[in-house]
Write an enzyme that holds these catalytic residues in place. Structure first.
Site, PDB file in Angstrom:
ATOM      1  N   SER A 110      44.612  35.478  40.930  1.00 48.66           N
ATOM      2  CA  SER A 110      43.718  35.659  40.614  1.00 48.66           C
ATOM      3  C   SER A 110      42.544  35.044  41.664  1.00 48.66           C
ATOM      4  O   SER A 110      42.812  35.608  42.915  1.00 48.66           O
ATOM      5  CB  SER A 110      42.806  35.258  39.574  1.00 48.66           C
ATOM      6  OG  SER A 110      41.236  35.304  39.343  1.00 48.66           O
ATOM      7  N   ASP A 247      37.504  39.372  43.632  1.00 49.89           N
ATOM      8  CA  ASP A 247      38.041  38.376  44.207  1.00 49.89           C
ATOM      9  C   ASP A 247      39.529  38.678  44.845  1.00 49.89           C
ATOM     10  O   ASP A 247      40.112  40.381  44.300  1.00 49.89           O
ATOM     11  CB  ASP A 247      38.094  37.453  42.693  1.00 49.89           C
ATOM     12  CG  ASP A 247      38.508  37.978  41.233  1.00 49.89           C
ATOM     13  OD1 ASP A 247      38.649  39.442  41.697  1.00 49.89           O
ATOM     14  OD2 ASP A 247      38.788  37.244  40.428  1.00 49.89           O
ATOM     15  N   ASP A 249      42.179  39.746  42.441  1.00 52.77           N
ATOM     16  CA  ASP A 249      43.220  40.053  41.252  1.00 52.77           C
ATOM     17  C   ASP A 249      41.863  41.559  41.394  1.00 52.77           C
ATOM     18  O   ASP A 249      42.135  42.335  39.381  1.00 52.77           O
ATOM     19  CB  ASP A 249      43.918  39.842  40.282  1.00 52.77           C
ATOM     20  CG  ASP A 249      43.223  39.077  39.290  1.00 52.77           C
ATOM     21  OD1 ASP A 249      41.546  38.166  40.011  1.00 52.77           O
ATOM     22  OD2 ASP A 249      42.552  38.559  38.008  1.00 52.77           O
ATOM     23  N   ASP A 251      39.104  41.366  38.700  1.00 52.25           N
ATOM     24  CA  ASP A 251      38.400  41.215  37.908  1.00 52.25           C
ATOM     25  C   ASP A 251      37.400  40.397  37.402  1.00 52.25           C
ATOM     26  O   ASP A 251      36.951  40.324  36.184  1.00 52.25           O
ATOM     27  CB  ASP A 251      39.515  40.284  37.024  1.00 52.25           C
ATOM     28  CG  ASP A 251      39.926  38.825  36.980  1.00 52.25           C
ATOM     29  OD1 ASP A 251      39.138  38.412  38.382  1.00 52.25           O
ATOM     30  OD2 ASP A 251      39.989  38.156  36.644  1.00 52.25           O
TER      31      ASP A 251
END
Length: 466
Positions: A110, A247, A249, A251
């Site tokens: 992430s 960010d 990834d 999400d």
């Protein structure tokens, strides 16, 4: 390219320090290794009885090795793999629910630095799998059992890129007219680059718009002030109306206004409410985390919704939104969850909705900052972090100090403590992902905020690691 499961030359030692509250994550090679990944893959089908597991990954330098090892573990157990290759985490949630997988894995760390990696595991309907509802069992199997490959191994099917157009069509349902809105978008060299240029107008100014797992422009964590400097500078340089940053990834998503001022992500829950609660007479539930500004709950209530406060983190928030059948929800960390997205979070979906709202307000003559100033009714400290070992003792001291002096108007204790008084409130909680005790305060005035912040800092000072 789909990694082929094969000989992994696993070391005899398993390093496993990466099981967290929400996912498996840490420094690859230090907190977990190839042997651990293989074992996770081997025992994962057992967790929910999955015959086929969907797998996607981000572009971190360790992701190909982790993918190959994970696939070998899964197939050695006899289960099949549908491999989707480079993906955003929300794309994998969507794939999981849409295609009916019992289990899926997104290989990503992430927003963590480039030497980190991890595995986000989802169950049927993209339900989150945290330590309390599956990772604990998986960790036990990894640590105590020896994987014995079966004779009839599973197969890997390469599905890279096969659902991109379907996913784009789904996302476009939430995109309104963006005419006249000047935007700067920072993709953090991350996975948002897979989709955003196919969704946004061609005149958008981009930063870090190539996929690069070394994150050469800045680390992929928009909550760190240093990582939004380039976005802030470009917004001012181009006289943009809004800046957007995802960010690593995708999400999470965050924003800066036309003055390059960072907008607290919890306030965006209120902004979304002004759009999503329109003409809705059923008083839908809206989820917010325990750190969210009191102004957000007040606005939701005024708009005909029912604000609900719950714990921090996807493992808790997504499950809670499904439990209460909430319309949407959000967190201070920039996660936004939607019933229409299988009760899961999507940075891109949230950004499309928010950009559409701001574009309409812009056409009505309002700037982004004016819109958000009308929502932010209180003075807020932002999240303050303390490096403390004796977290519970420190939290109890602060809670007792104030509760013994004056009875609070509201007290919540399911994620640290949230203690509310007529003119101010605070939340103090241990981080589930980092070695911090986190504090946030809000008050009617700057003076009261400064006074209470100083008072709590003084109480915590003896506990802070020197």
């Amino acid at each position: 390219m789909c990694p082929s499961p094969g000989t992994t030359n696993l070391s005899p030692k398993t390093i496993m320090k990466a099981f967290k509250a929400y996912d498996i994550r840490g420094v690859y090679g230090t907190d977990f290794d190839r042997n651990a990944v293989y074992r996770i893959g081997f025992f994962l089908p057992r967790l929910f009885g999955a015959k086929t597991i969907a797998v996607g990954c981000d572009a971190r330098l360790s992701s190909p090795e982790i993918s190959q090892t994970l696939l070998q573990g899964i197939t050695d157990s006899g289960a099949d793999v549908h491999y989707y290759g480079l993906s955003t985490t929300p794309f994998m949630y969507w794939v999981t629910a849409r295609n009916g997988y019992e289990t899926s894995v997104m290989i990503t760390a992430s927003h963590n630095p480039k030497n980190h990696n991890g595995l986000k595991i989802s169950a049927k309907n993209a339900a989150p799998v945290g330590y309390d509802n599956g990772l604990n069992k998986l960790e036990h199997w990894v640590e105590t059992e020896n994987p014995i490959p079966v004779a009839n191994k599973g197969a890997v099917t390469n599905l890279e890129g096969t659902l991109k157009n379907d996913y784009l069509a789904f996302q476009k349902r939430y995109l309104g007219q963006l005419d006249g809105l000047k935007m700067v978008v920072d993709c953090s060299n991350g996975m948002a680059n897979l989709f955003v240029k196919d969704l946004l107008p061609p005149d958008v100014t981009y930063i870090a718009d190539t996929i690069d797992g070394t994150f050469p422009c800045h680390e992929p964590n928009p909550l760190e002030p240093a990582n939004i400097v380039a976005l802030q500078q470009k917004v001012l340089e181009t006289h943009a109306d809004i800046g957007v940053i995802y960010d690593g990834d995708a999400d999470r998503v965050m924003f800066v206004d036309e003055n390059a001022r960072f907008v607290s992500p919890d306030l965006m829950i209120g902004l979304l409410a002004t759009h999503l609660l329109k003409n809705n007479g059923s008083r839908p539930k809206v989820l917010q985390d325990i750190r969210t500004s009191k102004a957000v709950a007040e606005l939701i209530d005024e708009l005909g919704g029912e604000p609900c406060i719950w714990r921090v983190g996807r493992a808790y928030a997504a499950a809670k939104l499904r439990e209460i059948d909430g319309l949407f929800g959000g967190e201070l960390a920039g996660h936004y969850y939607f019933r229409d997205f299988y009760y899961s979070d999507s940075g891109i979906m949230a950004s499309l909705l928010i950009l559409s709202i701001i574009a309409q307000r812009h056409r009505d003559g309002q700037t982004f900052s004016q819109v958000m100033n009308s929502i932010a009714r209180y003075k807020n400290s932002g999240e303050i972090n303390f490096t403390i070992d004796r977290k519970q003792e420190a939290m109890d001291l602060v809670k007792n100090h104030f509760c013994n002096a004056e009875k609070p108007t509201r007290f919540l204790d399911f994620d640290g403590y949230r203690v509310e008084y007529p003119h101010w409130w605070f939340n103090i909680r241990p981080s589930n992902t980092e070695p911090y005790l986190r504090l946030i305060l809000e008050a009617d005035t700057d003076e009261l905020l400064a006074q209470k912040t100083a008072e709590i800092k003084q109480l915590l000072n003896p506990f802070v690691c020197k």
